[in-house]
Design a protein around this motif. Structure first.
Motif, PDB file in Angstrom:
ATOM      1  N   LEU A  15     -54.020  37.264  21.404  1.00 42.26           N
ATOM      2  CA  LEU A  15     -54.840  36.083  21.141  1.00 42.26           C
ATOM      3  C   LEU A  15     -56.156  36.488  20.463  1.00 42.26           C
ATOM      4  CD1 LEU A  15     -54.825  33.023  21.541  1.00 42.26           C
ATOM      5  CD2 LEU A  15     -55.778  33.378  23.816  1.00 42.26           C
ATOM      6  N   ALA A  16     -56.785  37.543  20.957  1.00 38.26           N
ATOM      7  CA  ALA A  16     -58.033  38.017  20.342  1.00 38.26           C
ATOM      8  C   ALA A  16     -57.799  38.455  18.901  1.00 38.26           C
ATOM      9  CB  ALA A  16     -58.621  39.161  21.166  1.00 38.26           C
ATOM     10  N   ALA A  17     -56.691  39.158  18.665  1.00 43.99           N
ATOM     11  CA  ALA A  17     -56.381  39.598  17.299  1.00 43.99           C
ATOM     12  C   ALA A  17     -56.188  38.405  16.377  1.00 43.99           C
ATOM     13  CB  ALA A  17     -55.139  40.488  17.299  1.00 43.99           C
ATOM     14  N   ARG A  18     -55.469  37.395  16.835  1.00 46.99           N
ATOM     15  CA  ARG A  18     -55.229  36.205  16.008  1.00 46.99           C
ATOM     16  C   ARG A  18     -56.519  35.442  15.734  1.00 46.99           C
ATOM     17  NH1 ARG A  18     -49.808  34.379  16.700  1.00 46.99           N
ATOM     18  NH2 ARG A  18     -48.535  36.232  16.419  1.00 46.99           N
ATOM     19  N   LEU A  19     -57.413  35.432  16.721  1.00 46.61           N
ATOM     20  CA  LEU A  19     -58.674  34.712  16.568  1.00 46.61           C
ATOM     21  C   LEU A  19     -59.726  35.549  15.839  1.00 46.61           C
ATOM     22  CD1 LEU A  19     -58.870  33.116  20.130  1.00 46.61           C
ATOM     23  CD2 LEU A  19     -58.477  31.891  17.976  1.00 46.61           C
ATOM     24  N   PHE A  92     -60.111  28.226  29.490  1.00 49.08           N
ATOM     25  CA  PHE A  92     -59.151  29.043  30.233  1.00 49.08           C
ATOM     26  C   PHE A  92     -57.726  28.792  29.759  1.00 49.08           C
ATOM     27  CE2 PHE A  92     -62.838  28.868  32.925  1.00 49.08           C
ATOM     28  CZ  PHE A  92     -62.908  30.148  33.467  1.00 49.08           C
ATOM     29  N   VAL A  93     -56.987  29.871  29.581  1.00 49.10           N
ATOM     30  CA  VAL A  93     -55.557  29.795  29.299  1.00 49.10           C
ATOM     31  C   VAL A  93     -54.868  30.338  30.548  1.00 49.10           C
ATOM     32  CG1 VAL A  93     -53.649  30.600  27.867  1.00 49.10           C
ATOM     33  CG2 VAL A  93     -55.868  30.089  26.815  1.00 49.10           C
ATOM     34  N   HIS A  94     -54.273  29.444  31.322  1.00 55.85           N
ATOM     35  CA  HIS A  94     -53.597  29.837  32.560  1.00 55.85           C
ATOM     36  C   HIS A  94     -52.163  30.234  32.236  1.00 55.85           C
ATOM     37  CE1 HIS A  94     -51.922  28.547  36.760  1.00 55.85           C
ATOM     38  NE2 HIS A  94     -51.766  29.833  36.518  1.00 55.85           N
ATOM     39  N   LEU A  95     -51.868  31.515  32.399  1.00 54.39           N
ATOM     40  CA  LEU A  95     -50.508  32.004  32.191  1.00 54.39           C
ATOM     41  C   LEU A  95     -49.747  31.769  33.485  1.00 54.39           C
ATOM     42  CD1 LEU A  95     -51.316  35.262  30.225  1.00 54.39           C
ATOM     43  CD2 LEU A  95     -50.744  32.998  29.340  1.00 54.39           C
ATOM     44  N   ALA A  96     -48.944  30.724  33.473  1.00 56.91           N
ATOM     45  CA  ALA A  96     -48.290  30.244  34.689  1.00 56.91           C
ATOM     46  C   ALA A  96     -46.805  30.589  34.707  1.00 56.91           C
ATOM     47  CB  ALA A  96     -48.466  28.725  34.794  1.00 56.91           C
ATOM     48  N   GLY A 135     -59.234  23.899  29.582  1.00 54.12           N
ATOM     49  CA  GLY A 135     -58.198  24.919  29.566  1.00 54.12           C
ATOM     50  C   GLY A 135     -56.817  24.317  29.421  1.00 54.12           C
ATOM     51  N   VAL A 136     -55.828  25.210  29.421  1.00 58.77           N
ATOM     52  CA  VAL A 136     -54.438  24.812  29.267  1.00 58.77           C
ATOM     53  C   VAL A 136     -53.573  25.742  30.101  1.00 58.77           C
ATOM     54  CG1 VAL A 136     -54.072  26.258  27.206  1.00 58.77           C
ATOM     55  CG2 VAL A 136     -52.628  24.258  27.592  1.00 58.77           C
ATOM     56  N   HIS A 150     -48.716  28.667  21.737  1.00 54.24           N
ATOM     57  CA  HIS A 150     -49.109  27.541  22.581  1.00 54.24           C
ATOM     58  C   HIS A 150     -50.594  27.640  22.933  1.00 54.24           C
ATOM     59  CE1 HIS A 150     -48.073  24.953  26.372  1.00 54.24           C
ATOM     60  NE2 HIS A 150     -49.138  24.519  25.759  1.00 54.24           N
ATOM     61  N   ALA A 151     -51.052  28.835  23.270  1.00 47.67           N
ATOM     62  CA  ALA A 151     -52.458  29.024  23.597  1.00 47.67           C
ATOM     63  C   ALA A 151     -53.347  28.725  22.393  1.00 47.67           C
ATOM     64  CB  ALA A 151     -52.691  30.454  24.098  1.00 47.67           C
ATOM     65  N   LEU A 152     -52.970  29.244  21.224  1.00 50.69           N
ATOM     66  CA  LEU A 152     -53.749  28.992  20.004  1.00 50.69           C
ATOM     67  C   LEU A 152     -53.820  27.510  19.680  1.00 50.69           C
ATOM     68  CD1 LEU A 152     -52.719  31.847  17.565  1.00 50.69           C
ATOM     69  CD2 LEU A 152     -55.015  31.347  18.422  1.00 50.69           C
ATOM     70  N   ASP A 153     -52.727  26.807  19.896  1.00 48.25           N
ATOM     71  CA  ASP A 153     -52.722  25.365  19.629  1.00 48.25           C
ATOM     72  C   ASP A 153     -53.716  24.616  20.518  1.00 48.25           C
ATOM     73  OD1 ASP A 153     -50.824  25.652  17.652  1.00 48.25           O
ATOM     74  OD2 ASP A 153     -49.144  24.997  18.914  1.00 48.25           O
ATOM     75  N   ALA A 154     -54.028  25.181  21.673  1.00 51.81           N
ATOM     76  CA  ALA A 154     -54.895  24.502  22.633  1.00 51.81           C
ATOM     77  C   ALA A 154     -56.359  24.917  22.533  1.00 51.81           C
ATOM     78  CB  ALA A 154     -54.396  24.763  24.049  1.00 51.81           C
ATOM     79  N   VAL A 155     -56.630  26.105  22.017  1.00 51.85           N
ATOM     80  CA  VAL A 155     -58.006  26.612  21.977  1.00 51.85           C
ATOM     81  C   VAL A 155     -58.821  25.784  20.992  1.00 51.85           C
ATOM     82  CG1 VAL A 155     -59.468  28.587  21.378  1.00 51.85           C
ATOM     83  CG2 VAL A 155     -57.346  28.951  22.647  1.00 51.85           C
ATOM     84  N   PRO A 156     -59.906  25.171  21.471  1.00 53.24           N
ATOM     85  CA  PRO A 156     -60.743  24.359  20.565  1.00 53.24           C
ATOM     86  C   PRO A 156     -61.327  25.207  19.431  1.00 53.24           C
ATOM     87  CG  PRO A 156     -61.352  23.998  22.865  1.00 53.24           C
ATOM     88  CD  PRO A 156     -60.400  25.167  22.833  1.00 53.24           C
ATOM     89  N   GLY A 157     -61.233  24.706  18.232  1.00 56.28           N
ATOM     90  CA  GLY A 157     -61.820  25.367  17.081  1.00 56.28           C
ATOM     91  C   GLY A 157     -61.089  26.585  16.584  1.00 56.28           C
ATOM     92  N   ALA A 158     -59.918  26.878  17.145  1.00 58.62           N
ATOM     93  CA  ALA A 158     -59.170  28.069  16.697  1.00 58.62           C
ATOM     94  C   ALA A 158     -58.604  27.835  15.309  1.00 58.62           C
ATOM     95  CB  ALA A 158     -58.040  28.368  17.679  1.00 58.62           C
ATOM     96  N   ASP A 159     -58.694  28.886  14.485  1.00 60.23           N
ATOM     97  CA  ASP A 159     -58.092  28.851  13.162  1.00 60.23           C
ATOM     98  C   ASP A 159     -56.595  29.071  13.339  1.00 60.23           C
ATOM     99  OD1 ASP A 159     -57.284  29.081  10.551  1.00 60.23           O
ATOM    100  OD2 ASP A 159     -58.487  30.850  10.105  1.00 60.23           O
ATOM    101  N   ARG A 160     -55.806  28.086  13.026  1.00 56.46           N
ATOM    102  CA  ARG A 160     -54.356  28.154  13.243  1.00 56.46           C
ATOM    103  C   ARG A 160     -53.585  28.575  12.011  1.00 56.46           C
ATOM    104  NH1 ARG A 160     -57.033  25.020  16.413  1.00 56.46           N
ATOM    105  NH2 ARG A 160     -56.380  24.542  18.498  1.00 56.46           N
ATOM    106  N   SER A 161     -54.294  29.045  10.981  1.00 53.94           N
ATOM    107  CA  SER A 161     -53.616  29.434   9.736  1.00 53.94           C
ATOM    108  C   SER A 161     -52.938  30.772   9.858  1.00 53.94           C
ATOM    109  CB  SER A 161     -54.614  29.464   8.593  1.00 53.94           C
ATOM    110  OG  SER A 161     -55.679  30.323   8.864  1.00 53.94           O
TER     111      SER A 161
END
Length: 161
Positions: A15-19, A92-96, A135-136, A150-161
């Motif tokens: 996630l950090a690498a993608r962001l 928060f991204v809860h890995l459930a 969170g999600v 799924h986490a990227l889709d939920a993170v506010p302001g994340a660049d999804r490109s």
């Protein structure tokens, strides 16, 4: 966030690498006494976790402007509130996942100080995200790529490109 063995490190790094932001592993913030306690099969209590949570909160605060990803069990609402007090914009991204899946993952990993025997105490302490928390929850039964997407889709302001 999530119990031990839920994939916090793997997903957090991806996630950090993608962001394009810095990643921090919460286990690195534990004082030696906490690691020794868990290695011996003794669950941490709230007093053990307080300085650990404060160190993670300070890291999140220091990285708020440029963003960052830090893995942290953050099992209880009170822990997440403590983290948010230090860094109010946390998401928060809860890995459930269920006990059987997480237990199998923990049993398969090598070289980690957290024994599988403590997993039940983690599930007992877990308080899922409440509706008023930013969170999600993401089901870990899917593959790593699906979890990260799924986490990227939920993170506010994340660049999804």
């Amino acid at each position: 966030m999530g119990v031990a063995g839920s994939g916090k490190t793997t997903v957090g790094e991806l996630l950090a690498a993608r962001l394009g932001v810095t990643y921090a592993e919460a286990d690195d913030f534990h004082p030696p006494a906490n690691i020794a306690k868990m290695s011996a099969g003794t669950p941490l209590d709230d007093d053990d976790r307080a300085p650990w949570l404060d160190a993670i909160g300070a890291w999140a605060h220091d990285h708020a402007a440029e963003g960052g990803v830090v893995s942290c069990s953050a099992l209880k609402r009170a822990y997440r509130d403590r983290l948010r007090a230090a860094a109010p914009g946390l998401f928060f991204v809860h890995l459930a996942g269920d006990r059987a899946l997480v237990g199998a993952r923990m049993a398969a990993r090598a070289g980690h100080f957290m024994p599988t025997a403590l997993l039940d105490s983690q599930f007992a302490a877990l308080q899922p995200l409440a509706d008023d928390e930013a969170g999600v929850a993401v089901d870990i039964a899917g593959g790593t790529e699906a979890i990260v997407r799924h986490a990227l889709d939920a993170v506010p302001g994340a660049d999804r490109s």
